[in-house]
Design a protein around this motif. Structure first.
Motif, mmCIF file in Angstrom:
data_model
loop_
_atom_site.group_PDB
_atom_site.id
_atom_site.type_symbol
_atom_site.label_atom_id
_atom_site.label_comp_id
_atom_site.label_asym_id
_atom_site.label_seq_id
_atom_site.Cartn_x
_atom_site.Cartn_y
_atom_site.Cartn_z
ATOM 1 N N PRO A 91 -3.855 -1.250 -2.738
ATOM 2 C CA PRO A 91 -4.052 -0.340 -1.601
ATOM 3 C C PRO A 91 -3.039 -0.556 -0.478
ATOM 4 O O PRO A 91 -2.606 0.399 0.172
ATOM 5 N N SER A 92 -2.666 -1.800 -0.234
ATOM 6 C CA SER A 92 -1.727 -2.091 0.852
ATOM 7 C C SER A 92 -0.342 -1.522 0.550
ATOM 8 O O SER A 92 0.290 -0.894 1.412
ATOM 9 N N GLN A 93 0.143 -1.734 -0.672
ATOM 10 C CA GLN A 93 1.470 -1.219 -1.008
ATOM 11 C C GLN A 93 1.456 0.291 -1.222
ATOM 12 O O GLN A 93 2.476 0.958 -1.028
ATOM 13 N N LEU A 94 0.322 0.825 -1.566
ATOM 14 C CA LEU A 94 0.180 2.282 -1.630
ATOM 15 C C LEU A 94 0.378 2.891 -0.251
ATOM 16 O O LEU A 94 1.090 3.883 -0.079
ATOM 17 N N MET A 95 -0.240 2.294 0.776
ATOM 18 C CA MET A 95 -0.146 2.842 2.127
ATOM 19 C C MET A 95 1.281 2.814 2.669
ATOM 20 O O MET A 95 1.646 3.627 3.529
ATOM 21 N N ALA B 42 0.656 0.711 -7.400
ATOM 22 C CA ALA B 42 0.644 1.431 -6.125
ATOM 23 C C ALA B 42 1.602 2.615 -6.156
ATOM 24 O O ALA B 42 1.266 3.716 -5.690
ATOM 25 N N ASP B 43 2.801 2.400 -6.702
ATOM 26 C CA ASP B 43 3.774 3.493 -6.784
ATOM 27 C C ASP B 43 3.257 4.620 -7.669
ATOM 28 O O ASP B 43 3.451 5.808 -7.370
ATOM 29 N N ASP B 44 2.583 4.247 -8.744
ATOM 30 C CA ASP B 44 2.048 5.264 -9.651
ATOM 31 C C ASP B 44 0.933 6.062 -8.979
ATOM 32 O O ASP B 44 0.858 7.283 -9.116
ATOM 33 N N LEU B 45 0.083 5.386 -8.227
ATOM 34 C CA LEU B 45 -0.986 6.095 -7.528
ATOM 35 C C LEU B 45 -0.414 7.088 -6.521
ATOM 36 O O LEU B 45 -0.929 8.197 -6.364
ATOM 37 N N PHE B 46 0.657 6.684 -5.835
ATOM 38 C CA PHE B 46 1.230 7.604 -4.846
ATOM 39 C C PHE B 46 1.849 8.824 -5.514
ATOM 40 O O PHE B 46 1.901 9.902 -4.909
ATOM 41 N N SER B 47 2.302 8.678 -6.749
ATOM 42 C CA SER B 47 2.885 9.834 -7.442
ATOM 43 C C SER B 47 1.878 10.968 -7.576
ATOM 44 O O SER B 47 2.257 12.144 -7.607
ATOM 45 N N ALA B 48 0.589 10.625 -7.614
ATOM 46 C CA ALA B 48 -0.449 11.663 -7.664
ATOM 47 C C ALA B 48 -0.481 12.447 -6.358
ATOM 48 O O ALA B 48 -0.738 13.659 -6.349
ATOM 49 N N GLY C 258 0.207 16.854 -2.796
ATOM 50 C CA GLY C 258 0.430 16.953 -1.361
ATOM 51 C C GLY C 258 0.107 15.613 -0.735
ATOM 52 O O GLY C 258 -1.007 15.109 -0.899
ATOM 53 N N VAL C 259 1.068 15.033 0.001
ATOM 54 C CA VAL C 259 0.920 13.648 0.439
ATOM 55 C C VAL C 259 -0.210 13.462 1.457
ATOM 56 O O VAL C 259 -0.683 12.344 1.659
ATOM 57 N N ARG C 260 -0.650 14.546 2.097
ATOM 58 C CA ARG C 260 -1.785 14.421 3.031
ATOM 59 C C ARG C 260 -2.952 15.289 2.569
ATOM 60 O O ARG C 260 -3.774 15.747 3.375
ATOM 61 N N ASN C 261 -3.036 15.478 1.273
ATOM 62 C CA ASN C 261 -4.078 16.311 0.684
ATOM 63 C C ASN C 261 -5.438 15.623 0.799
ATOM 64 O O ASN C 261 -5.643 14.525 0.284
#
Length: 645
Positions: free
Chosen positions: A471-475, A587-593, A598-601
């Motif tokens: 979660p930290s590296q995702l943020m 974390a990088d993979d989760l952010f790809s979603a 939409g990054v603020r979806n």
């Protein structure tokens, strides 16, 4: 008089009312409460789920509710006596927890319960399995004499770990230089230090270290700061570290493992040292060409045959300014700490539907701010922000648990960082790297406060240790997002929103030096694994550092230095530092979603909240990520963000 450390409700702690005697009294009360709960568990019927299974969770809660604030105060309280009493309390509570895990009668009570046909819901089944596994991993099967030996080893290990951390936090190393030697550093930085006969004394704190390594034009000043910073607490911590590693190895041997890492990894995602080494080898090959290209770029820019370690950051900063026309002092005016926090709060509302409101709650220092996390006027959590450096304070950046979530209890956590404090009319201004750090620590905070687990042992960040940094590296990703940056980054003097063109120059640097950066992270992890996975009685910790730095990075070890004695992650992340890169892949993979949706979806944000942040350790990490992604995790995004896709 009521002891402020003993809470029966969800009311916040009155940190300003706590005195040293309260610590001693509260520890005594917890010891008595644990003894009482333990006795009730043992005397209860074999199939009594409430007293046996949930009773053990209550034991954990009783210890954790005091241990967490004491650990926080040991690392942050301005009064030496409070830090001393808090550390003593931490030692006693950790010893208590270790003793419980070696308590045969308590284990027999739980094992007996597990054999009864009692209906358990999935989260209770997971708790039961985890409790029994922890007992076994901690030596329950050993004969009585060996268990007693193990108990003494655990006490000694805890003592050395606390001492190691204390020596780092209380180190008072400084660098004295002539004011005329500080060319290249901004005036605001130089003026914050008092001068005597032209001499300026600079504390060896992380923010000062970074500023001098990046901007001091005088190479000798950079070299001296590098040596002084890496040698913090060295004289005190070198024997502490040697003793600590020996004790950990003795514990591993007693438990039947060849090395300490073998026992530490059994219940992690990686499972064993071979998997960690394989992961590291794969990454070394993956980034080798990128790191070589990064280094060649620095060499060409410098016009030198090799780059001294203390020149690396300075040259990288100048190259970035030249190649990308990006100056740190150009971006900092847009990143006032207050505005960054407002942007984080707004992001959390957009993604997770939660708000943060400032509250006037007593704290341990006047700089600390307190916020409540709120949803539809319901308080979900409480956070303390202790963000500026001071003497005897924790020197890095971390999220400290204050109170763990469970049914009818509001979770609390504290972010402890060391950003440049405000001076005069100039607010605290962050580098973009520090913005990224704040987003990172906020990920831990959300993981802790958004937990919905009714069981404390499985709540918040009590997850598998090589998953905790997900979660930290995702943020961190939102600290690079154009929409997010423009939602809060405004010039502290003019109010101008950060120009898109400046953001684009910033984003263009994202993979700049990424190969060198990952190599450095691999080096840190390799040191950790060498200490805990290849220990021998004649281990020379400094020789290990020297060998691995020369083998794994492009920057030669500097004789007379030893970062290992101020490598705070050796406490808490022993045989676990690999988890940073391990978790970054996920974390990088989760952010790809989010990139796709939409990054603020909000819908995607709520899915992340419900699928991962709320879950704690109620399910296996791979299961949680698969549920969120709709597929198994992949490494494509990780490669792309490294610039090696």
């Amino acid at each position: 008089m009521v002891n402020p450390l003993v809470r029966q409700t969800c009311e916040p702690l009155n940190f300003d009312q706590i005195v040293s005697e309260d610590v001693t009294q509260a520890v005594t009360q917890v010891l008595a409460k644990v003894a009482s709960v333990r006795e009730q568990m043992i005397q209860s019927a074999p199939d009594n789920k409430l007293l046996r299974l949930h009773g053990f969770d209550l034991l954990y809660q009783s210890i954790s509710d005091l241990l967490s604030p004491l650990y926080l105060m040991a690392e942050t309280h301005p009064m030496a006596q409070m830090r001393e009493f808090s550390r003593a309390g931490v030692q006693k509570l950790l010893d208590l927890g270790n003793d419980l895990r070696l308590d045969q009668e308590l284990y027999g009570t739980l094992d007996q319960f597990s054999q009864h046909a009692v209906t358990l819901v999935p989260i209770e089944m997971r708790l039961m399995a985890k409790i029994l596994e922890d007992f076994r991993l901690e030596g329950m099967a050993l004969p009585d004499p060996q268990r007693e030996e193990l108990r003494k080893l655990n006490q000694a290990i805890t003592q050395q770990e606390l001492l190691f951390s204390q020596n780092i936090s209380e180190d008072a190393s400084t660098l004295t230089v002539k004011r005329t030697e500080l060319d290249g550093l901004p005036q605001w930085f130089v003026e914050q230090f008092s001068a005597t006969d032209g001499d300026v004394t600079v504390p060896c704190q992380s923010t000062n270290f970074q500023m001098i390594m990046k901007h001091a034009a005088n190479e000798d000043v950079r070299r001296r700061m590098y040596v002084a910073y890496l040698n913090r607490a060295r004289e005190k911590n070198l024997p502490v570290l040697q003793t600590l590693l020996t004790l950990r190895h003795q514990k591993a041997q007693l438990l039947g493992y060849d090395q300490y890492a073998d026992g530490q990894l059994v219940d992690k995602m990686a499972h064993d040292a071979a998997t960690v080494h394989s992961f590291y080898e794969e990454l070394r090959e993956l980034v080798a060409a990128k790191a070589q290209a990064d280094y060649q770029e620095l060499l060409q820019f410098s016009g030198q045959d090799q780059i001294e370690t203390w020149n690396r950051t300075y040259l990288a900063e100048r190259l970035q300014e030249s190649a990308y026309q990006l100056h740190e002092e150009e971006t900092k005016p847009y990143f006032s700490l207050d505005d960054v926090l407002k942007g984080l709060f707004r992001l959390c509302f957009d993604l997770f539907g939660i708000s943060f409101r400032r509250v006037g709650i007593p704290t341990w220092h006047q700089d600390v701010k307190v916020f409540e996390l709120v949803e539809d006027e319901k308080i979900l959590g409480r956070c303390y922000l202790d963000l500026f450096p001071r003497e005897n304070k924790f020197t890095h950046a971390a999220c400290f648990d204050v109170r763990t979530r469970r049914t009818d209890v509001i979770p609390e956590a504290a972010l402890v960082c060391n950003f440049t404090p405000p001076t005069g009319d100039r607010p605290s201004l962050l580098t973009h790297g520090e913005v990224e750090t704040l987003f990172h620590e906020f990920g831990h905070l959300l993981h802790q406060l958004l937990s919905t687990s009714p069981l404390a042992i499985l709540a918040g960040t009590n997850v598998l240790h090589d998953f905790v940094e997900v979660p930290s590296q995702l943020m961190e990703h939102w600290a690079w997002d154009t929409q997010t940056l423009q939602s809060f980054a405004q010039h502290w003097q003019t109010g101008e929103v950060i120009p898109r063109e400046l953001i684009e120059r910033l984003q263009a640097t994202r993979t700049f030096g990424s190969g060198i950066h990952v190599q450095q992270q691999l080096f840190y992890g390799a040191v950790d694994m060498a200490y805990h996975g290849a220990y021998s009685p004649n281990l020379d910790v400094s020789a290990v550092t020297e060998r691995l730095q020369n083998e794994m990075t492009h920057f030669a070890y500097v004789p007379g230095t030893g970062f290992e004695t101020c490598f705070g992650h050796l406490v808490g992340y022993a045989a676990g530092y690999y988890g940073y890169l391990w978790a970054r892949v996920f974390a990088d993979d989760l952010f790809s979603a989010f990139e796709q949706a939409g990054v603020r979806n909000r819908q995607m944000g709520m899915k992340l909240r419900q699928s991962i942040l709320a879950q704690g350790n109620t399910a296996e990490p791979m299961q949680l990520m698969h549920h969120f992604l709709g597929r198994p995790p992949q490494k494509d995004a990780f490669r792309r963000y490294l610039g090696v896709a």
